[in-house]
Structures are given as C-alpha cells and as structure tokens.
Write a protein that holds these residues in place. Structure first.
Motif, mmCIF file in Angstrom:
data_model
loop_
_atom_site.group_PDB
_atom_site.id
_atom_site.type_symbol
_atom_site.label_atom_id
_atom_site.label_comp_id
_atom_site.label_asym_id
_atom_site.label_seq_id
_atom_site.Cartn_x
_atom_site.Cartn_y
_atom_site.Cartn_z
ATOM 1 N N PHE A 15 0.838 -1.200 0.000
ATOM 2 C CA PHE A 15 0.000 0.000 0.000
ATOM 3 C C PHE A 15 0.874 1.251 0.000
ATOM 4 C CE2 PHE A 15 -2.771 3.156 1.981
ATOM 5 C CZ PHE A 15 -3.963 2.933 1.320
ATOM 6 N N LYS A 16 1.908 1.252 0.831
ATOM 7 C CA LYS A 16 2.806 2.414 0.932
ATOM 8 C C LYS A 16 3.619 2.599 -0.343
ATOM 9 C CE LYS A 16 6.532 4.335 3.695
ATOM 10 N NZ LYS A 16 7.494 4.073 4.760
ATOM 11 N N GLN A 17 4.165 1.519 -0.888
ATOM 12 C CA GLN A 17 5.016 1.628 -2.076
ATOM 13 C C GLN A 17 4.225 2.095 -3.293
ATOM 14 O OE1 GLN A 17 7.826 -1.449 -2.684
ATOM 15 N NE2 GLN A 17 8.109 -0.999 -4.821
ATOM 16 N N ASN A 18 2.978 1.673 -3.419
ATOM 17 C CA ASN A 18 2.161 2.045 -4.576
ATOM 18 C C ASN A 18 1.340 3.305 -4.357
ATOM 19 O OD1 ASN A 18 2.652 -0.153 -6.551
ATOM 20 N ND2 ASN A 18 2.035 -1.382 -4.797
ATOM 21 N N LYS A 19 1.510 3.938 -3.206
ATOM 22 C CA LYS A 19 0.870 5.230 -2.888
ATOM 23 C C LYS A 19 -0.645 5.140 -2.871
ATOM 24 C CE LYS A 19 4.787 7.718 -4.642
ATOM 25 N NZ LYS A 19 5.515 7.501 -5.818
ATOM 26 N N GLY A 20 -1.163 4.143 -2.198
ATOM 27 C CA GLY A 20 -2.593 4.065 -1.973
ATOM 28 C C GLY A 20 -3.317 3.067 -2.852
ATOM 29 N N THR A 27 -0.895 -0.335 -10.669
ATOM 30 C CA THR A 27 0.201 -1.306 -10.748
ATOM 31 C C THR A 27 -0.326 -2.686 -11.120
ATOM 32 O OG1 THR A 27 1.443 -0.068 -9.098
ATOM 33 C CG2 THR A 27 2.095 -2.349 -9.463
ATOM 34 N N MET A 28 -1.438 -3.065 -10.547
ATOM 35 C CA MET A 28 -2.027 -4.368 -10.868
ATOM 36 C C MET A 28 -2.460 -4.423 -12.332
ATOM 37 S SD MET A 28 -2.534 -7.142 -9.357
ATOM 38 C CE MET A 28 -3.472 -8.614 -9.392
ATOM 39 N N TYR A 29 -2.990 -3.322 -12.845
ATOM 40 C CA TYR A 29 -3.404 -3.253 -14.250
ATOM 41 C C TYR A 29 -2.208 -3.381 -15.188
ATOM 42 C CZ TYR A 29 -5.136 -1.183 -18.591
ATOM 43 O OH TYR A 29 -5.447 -0.939 -19.902
#
Length: 136
Positions: A15-20, A27-29
């Motif tokens: 959560f922190k690395q991907n900024k929410g 990122t998943m997309y």
C-alpha cells in the motif's frame, strides 16, 4: 496467527510503495502483480528496478517500466547493463560495477522497433529476374 500478521504487514508495505489503493490498482493493471521491495536504481529511460529477498530466487528482482510507455512495454526496453543484473549474471548494480567497459564507439541502447513505423524495411536495388506481365 503470525502468518496473518505478516500478511497485513506486507499489504501495508505494498500500500505504501504504490501510494494508496488507486496506485495499487494501476500497478495491478500494468504488471498483474503487487510486490514491495527496495528501489535499487533507475536507468536513463525512466525504468525502475527493485529487489526484495523476501521473495524466492528468480522472482526477487523486477522492473517497473516507465509510465510514459503505458502498456507498450517489452523486454527490449531494458538496457544491457540492467539486463545482466535482472537475470542474475551479476550481483553488481550497473552504477557500482568498476569493471564496466565504456568505449567511445559504443552506441546508446535502442529498443526493438519491429512492428512500428520506425522498423527497418530492407529493399533490393537489383533488377528482378522475372518481370510481371503488363497488358497493353
């Protein structure tokens, strides 16, 4: 119980690395995978390289391609110096390798342009042996 605590901690790191949550969805997309790790470097094309030894060997180094290419990324966009690190040919990062050669005649990395407008198209300057029939 400890396993669930580890899952929550890892989810918080993702959560922190991907900024929410929206960053996680983006990122998943783009990559079909959510990981957390240490940013070890960035190349001059904007690709970011990560490492996390929590994951097993072969999955603990990865690349996040530059956002500017959106979904048109492929492996030919990885420069040679980072390719060696990603594929475990060396454990030295390109900016920490004292033996990395750099000569004046070496050209800059260029991605594979096949299938684009900039792709190389050869043509023949020789006269064909058989010519098509042209009616009068």
């Amino acid at each position: 119980m400890q396993r669930y605590v580890d899952m929550v901690v890892n989810l918080a790191k993702i959560f922190k690395q991907n900024k929410g949550p929206f960053g996680m969805l983006r990122t998943m997309y783009r990559t079909d995978d959510l990981k957390w790790g240490t940013l070890v470097g960035e190349d001059k094309y904007g690709n970011k390289y990560y490492e996390n030894n929590y994951f097993f060997y072969g999955r603990n180094r990865w690349i996040i391609y530059n956002e500017l290419v959106h979904m048109d990324y492929d492996a030919s966009q990885v420069p040679a110096e980072w390719y060696g690190w990603l594929h475990y040919k060396t454990d030295l990062l390109p900016h920490n390798d004292p033996n990395r050669p750099k000569y004046k005649w070496m050209i800059d990395h260029q991605q594979n342009l096949s299938g684009t407008k900039k792709a190389y198209m050869p043509y023949s300057t020789a006269k064909p042996k058989v010519e098509a029939w042209k009616p009068l």
